[in-house]
Design a protein around this motif. Structure first.
Motif: not given
Length: 802
Positions: A182-200, A605-611
């Motif tokens: 989840x530490x890696x997952x939460x780094x990904x923006x959700x749809x609203x956050x990605x849209x805000x990034x594009x606006x910026x 996932x194994x390549x990224x260190x998760x099982x």
């Protein structure tokens, strides 16, 4: 010099005035908005990308709730059940139920296998939330559609990392006990956050050359892996990590091209609840596992054990699809998203597009990748499709899916090894711009597949749509657009003396090609062990049709019969036509395919260190729940498969898939070549959407309705366009069998009149791979000239929505 400058400034002033006037006249409307509309509205400052995504979330809050109700033995109310969070709020399930005795006649006399009654149960993936299992029906005028199963909103887009386990990195550390991934997952923006990034980054000046899908809001059938959302093929399967490590190939392309990866749709899990049997025909299921409880009907259950069942947008009591990509069609039609990627095995893109009146481009197999990070049902048929509200938008999406380096080829999808000549050397969208002016198709010859629009003696169910489609083809394609129409020949189609006939027609082409490409067809047996083509059996001497089954009462050697059939020296069997041959034995490849998908996902996932430990069918079954016991039994049978081949001596699924594709492609090309056709048009389906959970329309006595699977079995490009609506339908009914052990779907000629606009039907345009420019020219001309699509009235603009 002076005159030149004066002319330049005058021209500039005129262009500025025109631009201002043009801008003032344009007002963005979310409902029915196109890709060009969105881009223009952003440039004009009428909307921001984040604002657009929020508008779609608002619509999900309003319209994406539960649209089905449980069917129980007694019809008594049930307690409130907690639902999964969608668009910020938990699903609210109805507490009222419907007694089965109000739906089935003489239920007090029923003595068959136990019915799988509706019930609420905790899901396997998250035991704190519940879902509907067992028998359900659609709620009348529900005001809800249940189209989107997962929305890309932080905290609700994953079970593995739900709630605070998905808090933004800027909000501090994760709660104790959170999975490390989840530490890696939460780094990904959700749809609203990605849209805000594009606006910026881009403001009102997006780089549309680099990002042609800029801020286009997409939903995806849950077959497609998306790295920032739960991805389980619609299944209630408890993965260690319920999102993948990387996107499916097409999802990655859209993300790179600026699209908003917004939602996963509710769909039939695993693209159609695959059963080891006969696809498109009647055949006994293979395997030893059988269900303990049964459904009287699974009509309209284009349904996910995790996400539930969607409803059709024009009548929420009816099936959202004849095919599994139900939520994709519903979400696009109801303006819950702009476009959607669907998947088709044999009906699954065209069905929901037809039932919900949206445009579809279904590229030939496999112009674009499907297996590069997707769960399918049948690897020999599965392919990706594009749904939008206009064919031009769908063509724009198809262009955007092309990788700058590799084109459409995907090393992860072995079927994308298509001939380079089958890919256009120009953008597809340039061919989808016909204004549909009178006479714009003059000089083109279009073949009509009448087998798709037949009606049958003493059956009225097919008449409203078949008759409307025939009129539409003649009036718009022929009379208005000016195309020359040439119709196929079938004994059940009344001759239209004003329309030229195909010669050869499909039946004649089959007679010449079946002996060479697929002679096994004439040896097929009915369920009761009799020859499917009795005229063939009557001509040949006693011959083994199947192991231990000798038939034949004539004197000819079979090889001599085939020669005479190909050369026109014997009559063509009366039931040898493109309707009768369209069924194939399922191959055993689903077990192979799912295991391959699971192993690849775990390896990523194994390549990224998760099982990830869900890597095979036994683990899948141990960690899944199914909304029906019939699927539990089928999946146990898949688990027990040991060989890619069917049992020796039986019909071979892989062989039949390959031979059928070769046969049907060559049959169609023979018809096209010898009749000098540019393209083919057909009615998608002659029946309207049926009632969810209730009686399906039976096949005509001793006959087959339509040639629905020809395009998918041949793997040909098809473009579907809404063609109108009907307000009169004939819904079938159930009759209890004489032995009281089953309910028999029965034709009913009593009409039901529906409020406007009624229920939709569609036309499908087809040609061989590499001729998509011709199909798109015809389809876009028809769409522009006819303008048949009507937004679903029950799901209109919200207050304050532009």
């Amino acid at each position: 010099m002076f005159r030149g400058k004066r002319a330049f400034f005058l021209l500039a002033a005129m262009l500025t005035t025109a631009e201002v006037g043009y801008s003032q006249q344009f007002h963005f409307h979310l409902q029915e908005g196109t890709i060009d509309d969105v881009h223009r509205a952003i440039r004009d400052g009428q909307i921001t990308c984040r604002g657009l995504v929020q508008l779609y979330i608002n619509r999900a809050k309003a319209y994406n709730g539960v649209s089905s109700v449980l069917v129980t033995k007694d019809g008594l109310p049930i307690p409130l059940a907690p639902g999964v969070v969608r668009a910020g709020s938990p699903l609210k399930f109805p507490t009222q139920t419907v007694a089965i005795s109000t739906l089935l006649p003489n239920f007090d006399q029923y003595a068959g296998l136990p019915i799988e009654f509706g019930r609420m149960e905790p899901t396997m993936s998250d035991t704190t939330v519940q879902q509907q299992f067992g028998m359900t029906i659609g709620i009348p005028n529900a005001g809800q559609l249940n189209a989107l199963g997962t929305i890309n909103i932080r905290g609700e887009r994953s079970v593995t990392c739900k709630g605070d386990r998905d808090r933004p990195p800027s909000d501090g550390p994760l709660p104790p006990g959170s999975p490390a991934v989840c530490e890696e997952f939460r780094k990904q923006p959700d749809a609203l956050e990605r849209a805000a990034e594009l606006d910026a980054q881009y403001g009102r000046n997006p780089d549309l050359a680099k990002m042609p899908m800029y801020c286009v809001v997409f939903s995806f059938k849950d077959s497609y892996d998306a790295k920032d959302m739960r991805s389980t093929g619609g299944a209630d399967a408890s993965y260690d990590i319920d999102f993948p490590a990387r996107d499916q190939t097409l999802v990655a392309q859209l993300r790179e091209k600026g699209a908003i990866i917004y939602a996963k749709t509710a769909n039939t899990e695993y693209n159609g609840r695959p059963v080891p049997a006969i696809r498109g025909g009647a055949g006994a299921e293979r395997g030893t596992n059988r269900p303990i409880k049964i459904f009287v009907s699974t009509q309209g259950y284009q349904r996910s054990s995790w996400a539930g069942n969607p409803s059709e947008v024009y009548d929420t009591t009816r099936a959202a699809s004849l095919g599994s990509s139900s939520g994709s069609g519903v979400s696009v039609s109801a303006n819950l998203g702009m476009c959607s990627l669907c998947e088709e095995t044999s009906m699954s893109c065209r069905g929901p597009s037809n039932h919900n009146a949206v445009a579809l481009i279904l590229p030939h197999k496999s112009l674009i990748s499907f297996l590069g990070g997707s769960i399918g049902a049948d690897i020999y048929l599965d392919r990706a499709g594009i749904m939008c509200r206009t064919v031009r938008d769908a063509a724009k999406v198809l262009d955007a899916l092309k990788d700058p380096a590799n084109g459409y080829y995907d090393p992860r999808d072995i079927f994308s090894t298509v001939p380079r000549s089958s890919v256009l050397d120009k953008p597809y969208a340039v061919s989808a711009v016909s204004p549909g002016t009178r006479g714009s198709l003059r000089g083109m010859r279009i073949g009509i597949i009448r087998e798709s629009m037949l009606t049958f003696p003493v059956i009225k169910a097919d008449e409203p749509i078949s008759q409307a489609a025939a009129k539409e083809i003649k009036a718009i394609l022929g009379d208005y657009l000016g195309a020359t129409l040439v119709e196929s020949v079938d004994p059940l189609w009344p001759d239209d003396a004003s329309i030229e006939k195909l010669n050869p027609s499909y039946t004649q082409a089959l007679a010449q090609l079946v002996p060479v490409f697929f002679p096994d067809i004439l040896y097929r047996l009915t369920r009761d062990g009799q020859p499917q083509f009795p005229e063939f059996a009557a001509k040949i001497k006693p011959t083994e049709f199947a192991p231990g089954k000798t038939l034949g009462t004539g004197t000819m050697k079979p090889i001599d019969y085939f020669l005479d059939l190909a050369e026109g020296q014997v009559p063509i069997p009366k039931n040898l036509n493109i309707r009768a041959i369209e069924e194939e034995v399922e191959s055993n490849a689903f077990t192979f395919h799912f295991n391959q998908y699971a192993l690849r996902r775990a390896a990523d996932w194994k390549e990224l260190g998760f099982t990830e430990t869900l890597i095979d069918f036994p683990t899948l079954n141990a960690r899944s729940k199914f909304w029906g016991d019939d699927q539990r039994a089928a999946f146990k049978n898949w688990e027990e498969m040991e060989d890619m081949r069917n049992a020796l001596g039986e019909r071979q699924g892989i062989d039949e898939h390959i031979m059928m594709r070769e046969l049907l492609r060559r049959v169609e090309m023979k018809v096209i070549y010898e009749n000098h056709l540019d393209a083919i048009v057909r009615l998608h389906y002659s029946l309207p959407p049926g009632k969810i959970g209730l009686a399906p329309q039976p096949e005509p006595p001793n006959d087959t309705r339509g040639e629905l699977r020809m395009g998918p079995f041949a793997g040909l490009t098809e473009v579907l366009i809404p063609a109108g609506y009907v307000q009169v339908v004939y819904d079938p009914v159930f009759v209890l069998s004489a032995d009281k052990k089953r309910y028999i779907p029965t034709n009913n000629n009593k009409p039901t009149t529906l409020p406007p606009p009624g229920l939709p039907f569609s036309l499908v345009f087809r040609a061989e791979p590499g001729k998509e420019d011709i199909i798109l020219k015809i389809a876009s001309a028809y769409e522009a000239a006819s303008k048949r699509r009507i937004p679903p009235p029950e799901f209109g603009p919200l207050p304050g929505e532009p």
